[in-house]
Design a protein around this motif. Sequence first.
Motif, PDB file in Angstrom:
ATOM      1  N   GLY A  32     101.132  52.790   9.498  1.00  0.00           N
ATOM      2  CA  GLY A  32     100.180  52.686   8.400  1.00  0.00           C
ATOM      3  C   GLY A  32      99.474  51.346   8.471  1.00  0.00           C
ATOM      4  N   ALA A  33      99.155  50.798   7.316  1.00  0.00           N
ATOM      5  CA  ALA A  33      98.466  49.505   7.245  1.00  0.00           C
ATOM      6  C   ALA A  33      99.304  48.517   6.445  1.00  0.00           C
ATOM      7  CB  ALA A  33      97.089  49.663   6.612  1.00  0.00           C
ATOM      8  N   ASN A  34      99.412  47.305   6.966  1.00  0.00           N
ATOM      9  CA  ASN A  34     100.157  46.260   6.271  1.00  0.00           C
ATOM     10  C   ASN A  34      99.498  45.973   4.915  1.00  0.00           C
ATOM     11  OD1 ASN A  34     100.897  43.171   5.787  1.00  0.00           O
ATOM     12  ND2 ASN A  34     102.404  44.040   7.178  1.00  0.00           N
ATOM     13  N   PHE A  35     100.314  45.884   3.873  1.00  0.00           N
ATOM     14  CA  PHE A  35      99.790  45.785   2.511  1.00  0.00           C
ATOM     15  C   PHE A  35     100.719  44.915   1.680  1.00  0.00           C
ATOM     16  CE2 PHE A  35      98.940  47.699  -1.747  1.00  0.00           C
ATOM     17  CZ  PHE A  35      97.563  47.534  -1.765  1.00  0.00           C
ATOM     18  N   ARG A  36     100.186  44.212   0.698  1.00  0.00           N
ATOM     19  CA  ARG A  36     100.990  43.291  -0.120  1.00  0.00           C
ATOM     20  C   ARG A  36     100.440  43.214  -1.539  1.00  0.00           C
ATOM     21  NH1 ARG A  36      98.554  37.521   2.207  1.00  0.00           N
ATOM     22  NH2 ARG A  36      96.647  38.463   3.023  1.00  0.00           N
ATOM     23  N   GLY A  57      96.479  42.732  -1.451  1.00  0.00           N
ATOM     24  CA  GLY A  57      95.909  42.219  -0.214  1.00  0.00           C
ATOM     25  C   GLY A  57      96.309  43.067   0.973  1.00  0.00           C
ATOM     26  N   SER A  58      95.429  43.098   1.967  1.00  0.00           N
ATOM     27  CA  SER A  58      95.779  43.684   3.260  1.00  0.00           C
ATOM     28  C   SER A  58      96.496  42.587   4.055  1.00  0.00           C
ATOM     29  CB  SER A  58      94.519  44.145   3.988  1.00  0.00           C
ATOM     30  OG  SER A  58      93.664  43.033   4.228  1.00  0.00           O
ATOM     31  N   ARG A  59      96.678  42.788   5.340  1.00  0.00           N
ATOM     32  CA  ARG A  59      97.341  41.744   6.125  1.00  0.00           C
ATOM     33  C   ARG A  59      96.561  40.436   6.100  1.00  0.00           C
ATOM     34  NH1 ARG A  59     100.845  40.882  10.282  1.00  0.00           N
ATOM     35  NH2 ARG A  59     101.287  43.069  10.665  1.00  0.00           N
ATOM     36  N   ASN A  60      95.244  40.516   6.241  1.00  0.00           N
ATOM     37  CA  ASN A  60      94.440  39.309   6.399  1.00  0.00           C
ATOM     38  C   ASN A  60      93.571  38.960   5.202  1.00  0.00           C
ATOM     39  OD1 ASN A  60      95.220  38.759   9.162  1.00  0.00           O
ATOM     40  ND2 ASN A  60      94.004  40.534   9.743  1.00  0.00           N
ATOM     41  N   VAL A  61      93.420  39.875   4.249  1.00  0.00           N
ATOM     42  CA  VAL A  61      92.490  39.653   3.143  1.00  0.00           C
ATOM     43  C   VAL A  61      93.207  39.795   1.807  1.00  0.00           C
ATOM     44  CG1 VAL A  61      90.367  40.418   2.026  1.00  0.00           C
ATOM     45  CG2 VAL A  61      90.574  40.542   4.524  1.00  0.00           C
ATOM     46  N   ARG A  99     108.641  32.935  -7.636  1.00  0.00           N
ATOM     47  CA  ARG A  99     107.489  33.812  -7.477  1.00  0.00           C
ATOM     48  C   ARG A  99     107.678  34.657  -6.222  1.00  0.00           C
ATOM     49  NH1 ARG A  99     104.997  34.814 -11.995  1.00  0.00           N
ATOM     50  NH2 ARG A  99     103.965  33.038 -12.963  1.00  0.00           N
ATOM     51  N   LEU A 100     107.334  35.939  -6.304  1.00  0.00           N
ATOM     52  CA  LEU A 100     107.570  36.861  -5.198  1.00  0.00           C
ATOM     53  C   LEU A 100     106.271  37.508  -4.733  1.00  0.00           C
ATOM     54  CD1 LEU A 100     110.697  38.760  -6.627  1.00  0.00           C
ATOM     55  CD2 LEU A 100     110.693  36.753  -5.132  1.00  0.00           C
ATOM     56  N   THR A 101     106.182  37.754  -3.417  1.00  0.00           N
ATOM     57  CA  THR A 101     105.146  38.623  -2.865  1.00  0.00           C
ATOM     58  C   THR A 101     105.855  39.816  -2.228  1.00  0.00           C
ATOM     59  OG1 THR A 101     103.560  36.846  -2.446  1.00  0.00           O
ATOM     60  CG2 THR A 101     103.279  38.859  -1.197  1.00  0.00           C
ATOM     61  N   PHE A 102     105.350  41.003  -2.538  1.00  0.00           N
ATOM     62  CA  PHE A 102     105.970  42.246  -2.090  1.00  0.00           C
ATOM     63  C   PHE A 102     105.142  42.834  -0.946  1.00  0.00           C
ATOM     64  CE2 PHE A 102     106.706  41.470  -6.540  1.00  0.00           C
ATOM     65  CZ  PHE A 102     108.077  41.604  -6.670  1.00  0.00           C
ATOM     66  N   PHE A 103     105.829  43.211   0.119  1.00  0.00           N
ATOM     67  CA  PHE A 103     105.155  43.716   1.315  1.00  0.00           C
ATOM     68  C   PHE A 103     105.590  45.144   1.611  1.00  0.00           C
ATOM     69  CE2 PHE A 103     105.126  39.169   1.709  1.00  0.00           C
ATOM     70  CZ  PHE A 103     103.899  38.879   2.282  1.00  0.00           C
ATOM     71  N   GLY A 104     104.673  45.901   2.190  1.00  0.00           N
ATOM     72  CA  GLY A 104     105.005  47.256   2.575  1.00  0.00           C
ATOM     73  C   GLY A 104     103.900  47.873   3.400  1.00  0.00           C
ATOM     74  N   GLU A 105     104.010  49.175   3.567  1.00  0.00           N
ATOM     75  CA  GLU A 105     103.045  49.921   4.365  1.00  0.00           C
ATOM     76  C   GLU A 105     102.182  50.779   3.440  1.00  0.00           C
ATOM     77  OE1 GLU A 105     102.135  50.170   8.564  1.00  0.00           O
ATOM     78  OE2 GLU A 105     103.654  49.037   7.453  1.00  0.00           O
ATOM     79  N   ASP A 243      90.820  49.230   7.811  1.00  0.00           N
ATOM     80  CA  ASP A 243      91.688  48.711   6.751  1.00  0.00           C
ATOM     81  C   ASP A 243      91.142  47.428   6.145  1.00  0.00           C
ATOM     82  OD1 ASP A 243      93.381  50.815   7.350  1.00  0.00           O
ATOM     83  OD2 ASP A 243      94.688  49.610   8.635  1.00  0.00           O
ATOM     84  N   GLU A 244      90.607  46.554   6.984  1.00  0.00           N
ATOM     85  CA  GLU A 244      90.153  45.246   6.518  1.00  0.00           C
ATOM     86  C   GLU A 244      88.681  45.253   6.121  1.00  0.00           C
ATOM     87  OE1 GLU A 244      92.183  42.812   6.158  1.00  0.00           O
ATOM     88  OE2 GLU A 244      93.928  43.356   7.354  1.00  0.00           O
ATOM     89  N   GLY A 245      87.932  46.278   6.501  1.00  0.00           N
ATOM     90  CA  GLY A 245      86.495  46.320   6.225  1.00  0.00           C
ATOM     91  C   GLY A 245      85.731  45.553   7.289  1.00  0.00           C
ATOM     92  N   PRO A 246      84.378  45.682   7.282  1.00  0.00           N
ATOM     93  CA  PRO A 246      83.541  46.384   6.294  1.00  0.00           C
ATOM     94  C   PRO A 246      83.274  47.850   6.645  1.00  0.00           C
ATOM     95  CG  PRO A 246      82.135  45.165   7.779  1.00  0.00           C
ATOM     96  CD  PRO A 246      83.550  44.916   8.253  1.00  0.00           C
ATOM     97  N   TRP A 247      84.014  48.442   7.602  1.00  0.00           N
ATOM     98  CA  TRP A 247      83.775  49.828   7.983  1.00  0.00           C
ATOM     99  C   TRP A 247      84.618  50.762   7.123  1.00  0.00           C
ATOM    100  CZ3 TRP A 247      83.896  45.778  11.343  1.00  0.00           C
ATOM    101  CH2 TRP A 247      82.748  45.573  12.127  1.00  0.00           C
TER     102      TRP A 247
END
Length: 323
Positions: A32-36, A57-61, A99-105, A243-247
Motif C-alpha cells: 500500500g502507501a506509507n501513511f501517518r 501525512g504521506s511518507r514525504n508530505v 506525543r505520538l505519531t502513528f504509522f501504517g499502510e 500517493d504524493e501528488g500532483p498526479w
Amino acid sequence: MKKYPKLKYTNHKKSEPLFEQGEIVVQEKIDGANFRFALEELLDEQFHTEDRDIVFGSRNVVYKNKKDESKQFSAPINHVRDTVSYDDIIRAEDTFAGRLTFFGEAMVPHTLSYNFDDSPAFVGFDVYNHSTERWLTQKNIEKCFDILGLEQAPVLDTIPAREFDEYDVTVPTSAYGDVQSEGLAFKNYETQTFAKFVRPEFKEKHGQTFGKPKKHQESGAEKLSYQYITKARIEKNAYKMIDEGPWDCLEMEMMAPKEGHDGLPQAVIRDMAEEEGAAIFLEENWDVDISEFRSTVSSRCAQVLKQMITEKYVDADSKTLIR
C-alpha cells in the motif's frame, strides 16, 4: 511529525544491528502507501485550527492545511476520523507519557489485488514516541492501536535476533486477500532497527527486467540500468507519485516533471541513488556514460508506465484508480 524510515534489505550494512541482540518481530509487509497521523499540536502553532484535531501525512508530505489533504488518501483519512477521537489519542499519549505519531499502510490499490471491500482503509504497524525519541515496542504498539480501535498489520512471528540465520523466511498468503504477501518486515525494537524481505517480483535490484538479456548488454549504462532500474523499482515510484501528488492516476504525462515534482525517470534515479548509492560508488566499478544512462532509464520508465496504464482502468469522473 516523524517520518518513517526507509527499510533496507536484511543484507544491507545499516541492517546489521537488527541481529545483534533482543528479538526480531516478523510482520506482513503490505503493498500500500506509507501513511501517518498525529494530533495537530505536533505542528507549528500557525497551522493550528479550531475544526481539526488530527493531522495526516504521506511518507514525504505532511498535510498542514486540511485543504491540502490528498484525494488519494481520502479513504484512510475518513477511516481514521470516523474511528479515532481526540480523547483516544490523548489516552494513548498519557499511557506512554509522550506525543505520538502513528504509522501504517493506506490500503490504496498498487500491485497486489487485495480484497479492498473487506479490508480496513488503514492498517497500523508502528508508533513513535517524540518524548523518548524511540519507537514503541510491539506489545505497546498493540496496546496503542487497541486504544484507537484500529487494526494492526499481522505479526507472524517473534524470533531471537541471534538465531535469524536459522530462520526459514517464508512469505505467506496475505491477510487482506487471496494473494501472496509482498514480503516481510523485520523489526528489532531493542536496537530500533527495521529491515525488509520482498518477493523477487517486488525486488528493486536484480529483479525481473525487460529489454536485452544481460549477456547482450554492451554499454556500462545498459548494464547499470539492467541491475538497478528494475520493473519493481519503476512501479513503486509510479505509485508513489500518485500517493504524493500532483498526479491523480497513472498517465504518460508522469514522465515529465510537474509542479516542482520529479518526473518518473528522475524519481527512479533518485530512488536508486538513495538506496544503492553506497554500493554503486564505493563497492562496485562502473564505466557509465551518464547521458546514455538517463536516456536508457527514460526509455525503460516509459515502457513500464505504458504497460501499467494498459493493465489498469481509470474512472474518468473521480479519477480514482480501480482494477
